[in-house]
Design a protein around this motif. Structure first.
Motif, PDB file in Angstrom:
ATOM      1  N   LEU A 277       0.868  -1.181   0.000  1.00  0.00           N
ATOM      2  CA  LEU A 277       0.000   0.000   0.000  1.00  0.00           C
ATOM      3  C   LEU A 277       0.903   1.228   0.000  1.00  0.00           C
ATOM      4  N   SER A 278       0.287   2.387  -0.138  1.00  0.00           N
ATOM      5  CA  SER A 278       1.108   3.602  -0.151  1.00  0.00           C
ATOM      6  C   SER A 278       0.430   4.687   0.685  1.00  0.00           C
ATOM      7  N   MET A 279       0.018   4.287   1.885  1.00  0.00           N
ATOM      8  CA  MET A 279      -0.632   5.264   2.755  1.00  0.00           C
ATOM      9  C   MET A 279       0.416   6.212   3.331  1.00  0.00           C
ATOM     10  N   ALA A 280      -0.026   7.439   3.626  1.00  0.00           N
ATOM     11  CA  ALA A 280       0.889   8.399   4.246  1.00  0.00           C
ATOM     12  C   ALA A 280       1.287   7.891   5.623  1.00  0.00           C
ATOM     13  N   GLU A 281       2.567   8.021   5.955  1.00  0.00           N
ATOM     14  CA  GLU A 281       3.046   7.524   7.239  1.00  0.00           C
ATOM     15  C   GLU A 281       2.761   8.529   8.346  1.00  0.00           C
ATOM     16  N   ALA A 282       1.527   8.506   8.816  1.00  0.00           N
ATOM     17  CA  ALA A 282       1.073   9.438   9.849  1.00  0.00           C
ATOM     18  C   ALA A 282       0.008   8.719  10.674  1.00  0.00           C
ATOM     19  N   PRO A 283      -0.307   9.224  11.857  1.00  0.00           N
ATOM     20  CA  PRO A 283      -1.395   8.609  12.645  1.00  0.00           C
ATOM     21  C   PRO A 283      -2.671   8.570  11.800  1.00  0.00           C
ATOM     22  N   THR A 284      -3.258   7.405  11.698  1.00  0.00           N
ATOM     23  CA  THR A 284      -4.334   7.172  10.725  1.00  0.00           C
ATOM     24  C   THR A 284      -5.533   6.509  11.400  1.00  0.00           C
ATOM     25  N   LEU A 285      -6.717   6.909  10.968  1.00  0.00           N
ATOM     26  CA  LEU A 285      -7.932   6.180  11.365  1.00  0.00           C
ATOM     27  C   LEU A 285      -8.498   5.481  10.150  1.00  0.00           C
ATOM     28  N   PHE A 286      -8.957   4.240  10.372  1.00  0.00           N
ATOM     29  CA  PHE A 286      -9.735   3.484   9.392  1.00  0.00           C
ATOM     30  C   PHE A 286     -11.186   3.513   9.878  1.00  0.00           C
ATOM     31  N   PHE A 287     -12.093   3.980   9.047  1.00  0.00           N
ATOM     32  CA  PHE A 287     -13.511   3.980   9.397  1.00  0.00           C
ATOM     33  C   PHE A 287     -14.266   3.027   8.488  1.00  0.00           C
ATOM     34  N   GLU A 288     -15.264   2.359   9.017  1.00  0.00           N
ATOM     35  CA  GLU A 288     -16.200   1.642   8.143  1.00  0.00           C
ATOM     36  C   GLU A 288     -17.617   2.049   8.524  1.00  0.00           C
ATOM     37  N   PHE A 289     -18.366   2.473   7.509  1.00  0.00           N
ATOM     38  CA  PHE A 289     -19.744   2.918   7.698  1.00  0.00           C
ATOM     39  C   PHE A 289     -20.678   1.884   7.083  1.00  0.00           C
ATOM     40  N   GLN A 290     -21.829   1.689   7.678  1.00  0.00           N
ATOM     41  CA  GLN A 290     -22.816   0.817   7.046  1.00  0.00           C
ATOM     42  C   GLN A 290     -24.222   1.340   7.289  1.00  0.00           C
ATOM     43  N   GLY A 291     -25.155   0.872   6.486  1.00  0.00           N
ATOM     44  CA  GLY A 291     -26.547   1.299   6.606  1.00  0.00           C
ATOM     45  C   GLY A 291     -27.077   1.603   5.220  1.00  0.00           C
ATOM     46  N   SER A 292     -28.204   2.264   5.178  1.00  0.00           N
ATOM     47  CA  SER A 292     -28.729   2.671   3.877  1.00  0.00           C
ATOM     48  C   SER A 292     -27.827   3.769   3.326  1.00  0.00           C
ATOM     49  N   PRO A 293     -27.873   3.997   2.017  1.00  0.00           N
ATOM     50  CA  PRO A 293     -27.015   5.060   1.467  1.00  0.00           C
ATOM     51  C   PRO A 293     -27.207   6.398   2.175  1.00  0.00           C
ATOM     52  N   SER A 294     -28.444   6.724   2.526  1.00  0.00           N
ATOM     53  CA  SER A 294     -28.657   8.027   3.179  1.00  0.00           C
ATOM     54  C   SER A 294     -28.096   8.005   4.606  1.00  0.00           C
ATOM     55  N   ALA A 295     -28.235   6.876   5.299  1.00  0.00           N
ATOM     56  CA  ALA A 295     -27.695   6.793   6.658  1.00  0.00           C
ATOM     57  C   ALA A 295     -26.175   6.898   6.632  1.00  0.00           C
ATOM     58  N   ILE A 296     -25.562   6.250   5.651  1.00  0.00           N
ATOM     59  CA  ILE A 296     -24.105   6.329   5.531  1.00  0.00           C
ATOM     60  C   ILE A 296     -23.674   7.767   5.267  1.00  0.00           C
ATOM     61  N   GLU A 297     -24.398   8.431   4.389  1.00  0.00           N
ATOM     62  CA  GLU A 297     -24.052   9.833   4.109  1.00  0.00           C
ATOM     63  C   GLU A 297     -24.120  10.688   5.364  1.00  0.00           C
ATOM     64  N   GLU A 298     -25.160  10.448   6.169  1.00  0.00           N
ATOM     65  CA  GLU A 298     -25.285  11.222   7.412  1.00  0.00           C
ATOM     66  C   GLU A 298     -24.118  10.941   8.350  1.00  0.00           C
ATOM     67  N   GLN A 299     -23.750   9.648   8.465  1.00  0.00           N
ATOM     68  CA  GLN A 299     -22.636   9.294   9.349  1.00  0.00           C
ATOM     69  C   GLN A 299     -21.338   9.933   8.877  1.00  0.00           C
ATOM     70  N   ILE A 300     -21.130   9.849   7.578  1.00  0.00           N
ATOM     71  CA  ILE A 300     -19.883  10.395   7.031  1.00  0.00           C
ATOM     72  C   ILE A 300     -19.794  11.900   7.296  1.00  0.00           C
ATOM     73  N   ALA A 301     -20.921  12.585   7.144  1.00  0.00           N
ATOM     74  CA  ALA A 301     -20.907  14.032   7.351  1.00  0.00           C
ATOM     75  C   ALA A 301     -20.507  14.348   8.795  1.00  0.00           C
ATOM     76  N   VAL A 302     -21.053  13.601   9.743  1.00  0.00           N
ATOM     77  CA  VAL A 302     -20.716  13.852  11.154  1.00  0.00           C
ATOM     78  C   VAL A 302     -19.235  13.589  11.399  1.00  0.00           C
ATOM     79  N   VAL A 303     -18.759  12.439  10.917  1.00  0.00           N
ATOM     80  CA  VAL A 303     -17.371  12.056  11.186  1.00  0.00           C
ATOM     81  C   VAL A 303     -16.395  13.028  10.509  1.00  0.00           C
ATOM     82  N   ARG A 304     -16.716  13.445   9.291  1.00  0.00           N
ATOM     83  CA  ARG A 304     -15.807  14.371   8.601  1.00  0.00           C
ATOM     84  C   ARG A 304     -15.696  15.684   9.368  1.00  0.00           C
TER      85      ARG A 304
END
Lengths: 472, 472
Positions: A277-304
């Protein structure tokens, strides 16, 4: 390492010979004293030197295990259950000698009840084998320690993994066990009902008992519908503190993430090398979202928004299944990947878990502690649970490095305990954390555990020498 | 009822007198043998005739409970913990006499950690008191048996309620307990970490032990963010089978409902009368949806389609908080409401839980069985868990009716056990289900429970005579 653990076999030879003769009569070549097989079964993924059992038997059914246990009781020979050999704290070492019961041939799926979201499997079935079997049912089993562990072993160590933040650990997901007791009798600890108030919770007593109270031969677990939509993202942070603070706020907001994993800069370097892989060498979070497309969008907006508030950058998305799988495979292989950061090294792992409010302080202080130690120690963590691992990569031939690493480990565990945390979130006690168990629980609680051990295994034959010292 | 249970006090008087003298010296008027107080503490919400303890003591701290337990051990006097008196299976009856330890004055909130979503409370704090305390934090504690039970009692009986389908039962939501042992020592069973693999799971051993292994004095539980949006709906079905089939399909689809409750036509009549509602007297489901507005809309669409497929009609919505609360209050008061269906009656309750695929068959066969019995028996259920209750309303003066009800109860429990279910989903064993416990678990598993009891309470002083028979 510490030679006092290596008491060697205390068996008197005639007892063992009589046992092996009786076993061989029924099980034939599935009983062996071949040195290579014994050596293979006297090790795990810990940094301990191997300590081989006196013999190994490959069991194929609960009835056979019951037969073996009854004979061991009769002859006074210890039993050590063996699933896939992936324990991390010395659980499998035959510190008192005895018979290793290899359950890997107990690999039958006993029953899938898709309509009830339950599966019953023999103890040797691994998590990947179960999920492979489930693939076309629309269901899956979420508990995922790094290794492809057996379900019996996962139950015995109360394992969890990256999905625990959403689905819980083995504690929450085992409905019932079949257990062979020290005297050779077999019990079922529960039913397939989702909840019960019927008597003592024997299921949860055996979950996490590390083979010291009985030998788990079948496991009934909860299953879940495979999420229809998944979205995986990674992003980097200027500091570990910033990353962990984002996790804390995400959990406190109640965002129903399915995974949220922390990987420090050093560990990213290891994953990059291992998984190309070629991820940047920095403290990193891996997130996984699930649900309906609209629920995922809502979650992503909060987390971002939360992540941006802590200076996150480089959001990358892996929406294609093959990209998601590559990322998670890298994360699951972390132990093996990180070992390659220092070729020839062994890893001493530690595995504390603290209340989420303490996580930033715990990780940040631990980072400073690692830096001061001069050791190479990547950090990865199931941080949504407050659980993180430090891999201390040491030269196996340097006693000085080992001592330095163990001193660091002591400080990490004591820091977690002082924060009302636990000395192990998911790896178990084994040999390595017996002292910390007493510090965490106190003498009276350890006495309660010992009295239960004595009640169920008065001869101290079930994986003796693990969790706590105990004299029959 | 069955007089064999009523062995009466077996205490030798001098021991009791010495105990009371020592207790009074420290606790003064909080120790009493007043008949009215004893009578009040010798009953619960079961149909058993009361059986009073020899004395009652009101404790205010863990230290006091430890003092009491040490004295009881010294004098050989049984202890029965008492929270709010809402047990349903005879847990509180002093079948061997002894001292009732009333914990209702242990009503302090010890610590709320909003950032960790945990609360630590003394055992006498009730679920409503905790939620009242939490109101302005944005958090809540979801476990909600019908009564306003104490958290110590809820832990001791492994209680659940209407929210368990989403949040789990006490089993999943207790992080740690403070427990006074039979010898007067005090232990903490866990930390505030969300998960742990550190030794035997003492927390879950004491959760559900019904006071027979030790006395719970403090409880640390998980909290959750109050849902921002809630929507409650009810609808009726042509048959019980149709209603339950809708539940099964909803659960199998993985719809993340927060509540899904079944109430039969007779029970609706009772709720209507008690709460001045005007619901149609037909098999009814209560649904509660939560999430973002769009997520709720998606859930509702799925559930409506499933319900329509089973002939549902009369969907009614309660979106205003006061309407929602009125509906749920009616459901929570079901025991009291349903008792009024037959004035002067007592209720024998039963509480089976089966795998969800068996629920329709179990409820439908039970309905036919009830009709054939000639008894008045409303059915309500936390059907998302596969758990339902039958309230057998009997004339307390009719031994014939009691026998007919107990025979019906036997058939209901055996039907559930034959379907790989449990004899109690949430009420516990107490006195009433001791025989069924053996049928469910088998002799060897009961032996394991007994050996644990013997290890922790060799003198059989902790709530003796409950869960299983045991001789010190």
């Amino acid at each position: 390492m510490t030679s006092s653990l290596h008491t060697g076999s205390v068996l008197r030879r005639p007892f063992l010979d009589a046992l092996l003769a009786a076993l061989t009569q029924r099980l034939g070549t599935r009983v062996t004293t071949a040195q290579a097989v014994r050596d293979h079964h006297g090790r795990d993924e810990s940094s301990y030197d191997p300590q081989a059992p006196d013999a190994v038997v490959f069991a194929r059914s609960t009835e056979e295990v019951a037969f073996i246990a009854a004979l061991c009781a009769q002859h006074g020979v210890p039993l050590i259950p063996y699933g896939s050999g992936s324990s991390l704290e010395g659980h499998l070492l035959a510190v008192h000698g005895g018979l290793c019961v290899d359950l890997s041939e107990m690999n039958q799926i006993v029953a899938i009840h898709p309509e009830d979201l339950t599966a019953t499997v023999q103890a040797g079935v691994t998590r990947k084998a179960l999920n492979e079997h489930l693939r076309d049912t629309g269901l899956f089993f979420p508990i995922d320690p790094g290794a492809d562990a057996s379900l019996g072993g996962m139950a015995a160590t109360r394992a969890s993994g990256t999905n625990a933040v959403r689905y819980g650990a083995m504690r929450e997901n085992v409905l019932a066990l079949t257990v062979v007791l020290a005297d050779g009798r077999t019990i079922k600890t529960g039913t397939r009902a989702r909840k019960s108030s019927a008597g003592y919770d024997l299921t949860r007593l055996f979950v996490g008992s590390e083979g010291t109270l009985g030998l788990i031969t079948e496991v009934t677990v909860r299953l879940y519908p495979q999420p229809e939509n998944l979205s995986v993202a990674t992003c980097t942070f200027p500091t570990m503190t910033a990353a962990v603070q984002t996790v804390i706020e995400t959990i406190q907001m109640g965002v129903p993430l399915s995974r949220i994993e922390f990987v420090d800069a050093l560990a990213i370097r290891g994953l990059n090398a291992h998984a190309k892989l070629s991820m940047a060498e920095a403290p990193t979070l891996f997130f996984e979202f699930q649900g309906s497309p609209s629920a995922i969008e809502e979650q992503i907006a909060v987390v971002r928004e939360l992540a941006d508030g802590h200076g996150a950058s480089g959001f990358e998305w892996a929406n294609r299944p093959e990209d998601r799988n590559r990322l998670w495979a890298a994360r699951h292989d972390a132990l093996y990947a990180l070992l390659q950061l220092r070729p020839g090294a062994k890893a001493i792992t530690t595995d504390v878990c603290v209340p989420i409010s303490q996580l930033a302080a715990c990780v940040t202080e631990t980072g400073a502690d690692i830096a001061a130690s001069g050791l190479m120690c990547p950090i990865v963590g199931h941080v949504g649970d407050g659980n993180f691992h430090v891999l201390m990569l040491i030269d196996p031939d340097s006693e000085e490095e080992r001592e330095r690493a163990e001193a660091l480990n002591h400080r990490i565990v004591r820091r977690a305990l002082a924060m009302d945390g636990t000395c192990t979130g998911e790896h178990g006690i084994g040999l390595h954390k017996m002292g910390f168990l007493i510090e965490e629980h106190g003498d009276a609680a350890i006495d309660v555990m010992r009295s239960i051990k004595h009640a169920l295994d008065p001869g101290n034959l079930m994986n003796p020498g693990k969790i706590f010292s105990f004299t029959a």
